[in-house]
Scaffold this active site. Structure first.
Site, PDB file in Angstrom:
ATOM      1  N   ASN A  44      -8.609  -7.973  -3.342  1.00  0.00           N
ATOM      2  CA  ASN A  44      -8.077  -7.223  -2.216  1.00  0.00           C
ATOM      3  C   ASN A  44      -9.040  -7.371  -1.041  1.00  0.00           C
ATOM      4  OD1 ASN A  44      -7.709  -4.796  -0.465  1.00  0.00           O
ATOM      5  ND2 ASN A  44      -6.116  -4.318  -1.961  1.00  0.00           N
ATOM      6  N   SER A  80      -1.983  -2.768 -11.984  1.00  0.00           N
ATOM      7  CA  SER A  80      -0.540  -3.010 -11.919  1.00  0.00           C
ATOM      8  C   SER A  80      -0.123  -3.331 -10.482  1.00  0.00           C
ATOM      9  CB  SER A  80       0.201  -1.768 -12.416  1.00  0.00           C
ATOM     10  OG  SER A  80       1.580  -2.010 -12.457  1.00  0.00           O
ATOM     11  N   CYS A  85       3.606  -7.051  -4.107  1.00  0.00           N
ATOM     12  CA  CYS A  85       3.108  -8.099  -4.989  1.00  0.00           C
ATOM     13  C   CYS A  85       4.105  -8.395  -6.106  1.00  0.00           C
ATOM     14  CB  CYS A  85       1.738  -7.722  -5.535  1.00  0.00           C
ATOM     15  SG  CYS A  85       0.489  -7.597  -4.223  1.00  0.00           S
ATOM     16  N   ASP A 145      -4.246   2.119   1.062  1.00  0.00           N
ATOM     17  CA  ASP A 145      -3.880   0.888   0.357  1.00  0.00           C
ATOM     18  C   ASP A 145      -2.486   0.973  -0.235  1.00  0.00           C
ATOM     19  OD1 ASP A 145      -4.895  -1.800  -0.535  1.00  0.00           O
ATOM     20  OD2 ASP A 145      -4.393  -0.957  -2.491  1.00  0.00           O
TER      21      ASP A 145
END
Length: 148
Positions: A44, A80, A85, A145
């Protein structure tokens, strides 16, 4: 059940997550592999690069560059995958995802499975401990996030 290759690549994903944490970012790492061959690895980069879509999985896929196919790959991720994504996994036809943990964040595993993706949850203690620490120490960054 994780095989030795899965364990190796999940550890690299964790190491990427830890590096992101040490840089002041969100600790989520990812690896794209083709069988026993590492294609790419990433983490990230939202904080480090100021890029709102630079999640761990996206960074690994970006670093993989153009691929003729993803249908023979496995994506490893320390956490997860979010819906963005998850959508990318489905769009690219990645058939297998190994998830380090889904206790601190989860929910898209059944959606992936409904689209034919094999999903393996490792319940990795290191991945869980790192995310738990991050959420406790930087709740505002975590909320950003996951867009809360």
């Amino acid at each position: 059940m994780l095989n030795d290759t899965d364990k190796k690549f999940l550890r690299i994903a964790y190491d990427e997550a830890k590096a992101g944490f040490d840089e002041g970012g969100c600790p989520i790492g990812s690896v794209l592999a083709r069988g026993e061959n590492l294609v790419s690895q990433g983490r990230n980069q939202r904080v480090q690069g100021g890029d709102p879509i630079a999640h761990g999985e996206m960074d690994a896929l970006r670093k993989a560059g153009r691929q003729k196919t993803y249908r023979d790959t496995t994506l490893y991720t320390s956490l997860s995958p979010c819906m963005m994504c998850t959508g990318t996994i489905i769009q690219f036809g990645i058939p297998r995802v190994v998830i380090g943990e889904n206790q601190t964040f989860g929910g898209n595993e059944e959606f992936l499975r409904s689209k034919g993706v094999e999903v393996i949850i490792a319940d990795d203690a290191d991945c869980t401990a790192l995310m738990t620490r991050f959420i406790k120490e930087k709740p505002e960054l975590w909320a950003e996030d996951i867009a809360e």
